[in-house]
Scaffold this motif. Sequence first.
Motif, PDB file in Angstrom:
ATOM      1  N   GLY A 115      84.660  51.940  68.379  1.00 36.86           N
ATOM      2  CA  GLY A 115      84.365  52.112  66.964  1.00 36.86           C
ATOM      3  C   GLY A 115      85.625  52.336  66.139  1.00 36.86           C
ATOM      4  N   VAL A 116      86.540  53.178  66.642  1.00 38.78           N
ATOM      5  CA  VAL A 116      87.803  53.407  65.952  1.00 38.78           C
ATOM      6  C   VAL A 116      88.612  52.115  65.890  1.00 38.78           C
ATOM      7  CG1 VAL A 116      90.026  54.615  66.082  1.00 38.78           C
ATOM      8  CG2 VAL A 116      87.892  55.852  66.544  1.00 38.78           C
ATOM      9  N   PHE A 117      88.675  51.423  66.990  1.00 37.70           N
ATOM     10  CA  PHE A 117      89.399  50.158  67.086  1.00 37.70           C
ATOM     11  C   PHE A 117      88.931  49.190  65.997  1.00 37.70           C
ATOM     12  CE2 PHE A 117      89.797  45.910  69.179  1.00 37.70           C
ATOM     13  CZ  PHE A 117      91.157  45.909  69.458  1.00 37.70           C
ATOM     14  N   LYS A 118      87.624  49.021  65.874  1.00 36.43           N
ATOM     15  CA  LYS A 118      87.070  48.099  64.880  1.00 36.43           C
ATOM     16  C   LYS A 118      87.312  48.608  63.460  1.00 36.43           C
ATOM     17  CE  LYS A 118      83.450  46.148  67.852  1.00 36.43           C
ATOM     18  NZ  LYS A 118      81.987  46.004  68.065  1.00 36.43           N
ATOM     19  N   GLN A 119      87.188  49.903  63.252  1.00 37.47           N
ATOM     20  CA  GLN A 119      87.350  50.483  61.925  1.00 37.47           C
ATOM     21  C   GLN A 119      88.761  50.304  61.386  1.00 37.47           C
ATOM     22  OE1 GLN A 119      86.124  54.554  61.700  1.00 37.47           O
ATOM     23  NE2 GLN A 119      86.839  54.853  59.598  1.00 37.47           N
ATOM     24  N   LEU A 120      89.742  50.375  62.267  1.00 39.32           N
ATOM     25  CA  LEU A 120      91.129  50.305  61.822  1.00 39.32           C
ATOM     26  C   LEU A 120      91.632  48.897  61.596  1.00 39.32           C
ATOM     27  CD1 LEU A 120      92.790  53.074  64.024  1.00 39.32           C
ATOM     28  CD2 LEU A 120      92.199  53.166  61.609  1.00 39.32           C
ATOM     29  N   LEU A 121      90.910  47.900  62.084  1.00 31.54           N
ATOM     30  CA  LEU A 121      91.348  46.530  61.878  1.00 31.54           C
ATOM     31  C   LEU A 121      91.015  46.103  60.449  1.00 31.54           C
ATOM     32  CD1 LEU A 121      90.369  45.082  65.353  1.00 31.54           C
ATOM     33  CD2 LEU A 121      92.679  45.403  64.445  1.00 31.54           C
ATOM     34  N   PRO A 122      91.857  45.260  59.834  1.00 33.52           N
ATOM     35  CA  PRO A 122      91.769  45.023  58.395  1.00 33.52           C
ATOM     36  C   PRO A 122      90.662  44.078  57.933  1.00 33.52           C
ATOM     37  CG  PRO A 122      93.594  43.786  59.326  1.00 33.52           C
ATOM     38  CD  PRO A 122      93.059  44.644  60.428  1.00 33.52           C
ATOM     39  N   GLY A 123      89.799  43.649  58.783  1.00 39.10           N
ATOM     40  CA  GLY A 123      88.723  42.748  58.369  1.00 39.10           C
ATOM     41  C   GLY A 123      88.690  41.528  59.257  1.00 39.10           C
ATOM     42  N   GLY A 124      87.511  41.202  59.768  1.00 38.27           N
ATOM     43  CA  GLY A 124      87.378  40.095  60.692  1.00 38.27           C
ATOM     44  C   GLY A 124      86.365  40.460  61.756  1.00 38.27           C
ATOM     45  N   THR A 125      86.418  39.777  62.870  1.00 32.68           N
ATOM     46  CA  THR A 125      85.460  40.027  63.942  1.00 32.68           C
ATOM     47  C   THR A 125      86.192  40.447  65.205  1.00 32.68           C
ATOM     48  OG1 THR A 125      85.499  37.705  64.647  1.00 32.68           O
ATOM     49  CG2 THR A 125      83.842  38.345  62.994  1.00 32.68           C
ATOM     50  N   VAL A 126      85.524  41.266  66.007  1.00 34.44           N
ATOM     51  CA  VAL A 126      86.052  41.702  67.300  1.00 34.44           C
ATOM     52  C   VAL A 126      85.074  41.283  68.378  1.00 34.44           C
ATOM     53  CG1 VAL A 126      86.688  43.664  68.741  1.00 34.44           C
ATOM     54  CG2 VAL A 126      87.298  43.655  66.314  1.00 34.44           C
ATOM     55  N   THR A 127      85.553  40.592  69.378  1.00 33.22           N
ATOM     56  CA  THR A 127      84.734  40.196  70.520  1.00 33.22           C
ATOM     57  C   THR A 127      85.384  40.673  71.802  1.00 33.22           C
ATOM     58  OG1 THR A 127      85.845  38.038  70.632  1.00 33.22           O
ATOM     59  CG2 THR A 127      83.814  38.158  69.336  1.00 33.22           C
ATOM     60  N   GLY A 128      84.582  40.781  72.838  1.00 32.56           N
ATOM     61  CA  GLY A 128      85.102  41.153  74.151  1.00 32.56           C
ATOM     62  C   GLY A 128      85.700  42.537  74.213  1.00 32.56           C
ATOM     63  N   ALA A 129      85.247  43.445  73.360  1.00 40.54           N
ATOM     64  CA  ALA A 129      85.827  44.791  73.342  1.00 40.54           C
ATOM     65  C   ALA A 129      85.481  45.556  74.612  1.00 40.54           C
ATOM     66  CB  ALA A 129      85.330  45.559  72.117  1.00 40.54           C
ATOM     67  N   GLN A 130      86.473  46.224  75.179  1.00 44.07           N
ATOM     68  CA  GLN A 130      86.294  47.065  76.351  1.00 44.07           C
ATOM     69  C   GLN A 130      87.110  48.337  76.150  1.00 44.07           C
ATOM     70  OE1 GLN A 130      86.300  45.168  80.297  1.00 44.07           O
ATOM     71  NE2 GLN A 130      86.922  43.292  79.269  1.00 44.07           N
ATOM     72  N   ALA A 131      86.681  49.413  76.778  1.00 41.09           N
ATOM     73  CA  ALA A 131      87.380  50.682  76.578  1.00 41.09           C
ATOM     74  C   ALA A 131      87.146  51.617  77.737  1.00 41.09           C
ATOM     75  CB  ALA A 131      86.927  51.338  75.268  1.00 41.09           C
ATOM     76  N   ARG A 132      87.981  52.651  77.810  1.00 45.22           N
ATOM     77  CA  ARG A 132      87.798  53.795  78.691  1.00 45.22           C
ATOM     78  C   ARG A 132      87.832  55.033  77.818  1.00 45.22           C
ATOM     79  NH1 ARG A 132      91.568  51.565  82.667  1.00 45.22           N
ATOM     80  NH2 ARG A 132      93.192  52.600  81.463  1.00 45.22           N
ATOM     81  N   GLY A 133      86.900  55.942  78.018  1.00 46.24           N
ATOM     82  CA  GLY A 133      86.906  57.196  77.287  1.00 46.24           C
ATOM     83  C   GLY A 133      87.889  58.185  77.870  1.00 46.24           C
ATOM     84  N   THR A 134      87.964  59.352  77.253  1.00 45.21           N
ATOM     85  CA  THR A 134      88.951  60.344  77.677  1.00 45.21           C
ATOM     86  C   THR A 134      88.603  61.004  79.007  1.00 45.21           C
ATOM     87  OG1 THR A 134      87.836  62.028  76.352  1.00 45.21           O
ATOM     88  CG2 THR A 134      89.655  60.839  75.315  1.00 45.21           C
TER      89      THR A 134
END
Length: 423
Positions: A115-134
């Motif tokens: 969610g943070v990753f998408k919020q900080l990007l300046p506009g557009g689409t995000v696909t294939g997002a993957q993450a590890r939590g703390t």
Amino acid sequence: MPFEDELGEALRRTGDGFTTDGLDLVAAGERRGRRLVARRRAAVVGGSALALAVIGTAGAYTGGLFGAGGSGGPVNVAEAPTPSPPASPSSGEDPDQGSKPRTGSGAVSAEQLIGVFKQLLPGGTVTGAQARGTGEGPGPMVSGIFDDGKGGAAIGVGLSRVDPQGQSSAEMVTCPSKIQLSFDSCTVEKLADGSRLLLFQGYEYPDRRVDTKNWRATLLTPQGYLVDVQEHNAPAEKGAATNRSTPPLTPAQLKAFTTSPLWLPALKDLPAARTETPPVAKGPAPEDVLDAMLRDSKTKVLSKEPGGSDLSYAVIDDGKGQALVSLQIQPDSQKHPGMWAELFTSAETLPDGTKILSRKRNGETAGAVVWQAEVLRTNGTRVIVSAFNTKVVSGAPTRKEPPLSIEQLRDMATGVKWSGFGY
């Protein structure tokens, strides 16, 4: 161990960058920090190899934001609360620490980081997002393919804690030398709170055999918070065709993305890094040792430059063209004594017990060659002397062969002068 195998193992150990198809963007912060001394070099001249490495970077937190949709107001990092104590160790030992990776409490989930990753990007689409939590080892990360309408591009973020006073941290905020790596731009900015931000614009492959660009920002705060971001102009770090001329985030946007306080909750949930023990110098600096070695080589030393705590370079001329020579000194590890022995199983053993390997191999560009002598001394110190037929590690040839013969390199690596260097 063959060069190809050792190079692959070296890159696996150092966590070379990120991939959009997995969660190996970055290893745990401490592990990454302690190994970044090697990673930041354009060349690690050792282990039967000239192993290409990615630089590491660091910087600071400010209120650099993307506006209303972004990260809120500025954060005073000095007032950040004490991080939570380490959670129970996760599986997998850290060979550098002699203990298992440490994670946070899990207060920030993978979904929240996306969610943070998408919020900080300046506009557009995000696909294939993957993450590890703390709460997941070896450390929090998030990556995805961002498309602003001009082509999808791989972007990855790694979050960790390091010793801000450690030697590894200093290496991480130092731009590489043009001798070591071909790049377009590199700057280090000290921010108002004492943090440092390194912005790097380079290429995925030093010889530029493909057009994939690698732009990177790493932020290091006085508290040891580390945010490492890299972006490409292709949907994957390697193996994908470029679909735009540059990565999507401009240097200003990359700075804002990296310095956003929205990363702070995850960083605060990580335990502080262990204090890094300063290395104990066993002898003169490698660049001084290399200079002494070259005095008897009938060449003129035109310039010399340190490449890190155990690596040095010199450009020499024997009257037939300028070329690069390097020296790497790797003392035996107190934690892992005899760590280099397996690399010398097929080596020649000299009467005094010194083991030696010598080789000629291709360099990183067409027509480039590297000649090497690699020695394991009886006290466990590994010494690698290399001669190139180029002026820079990944440059075009300046002559047909290196200016030093294999015999000269062997003499330099095994010479009696070493007894006075303390290694």
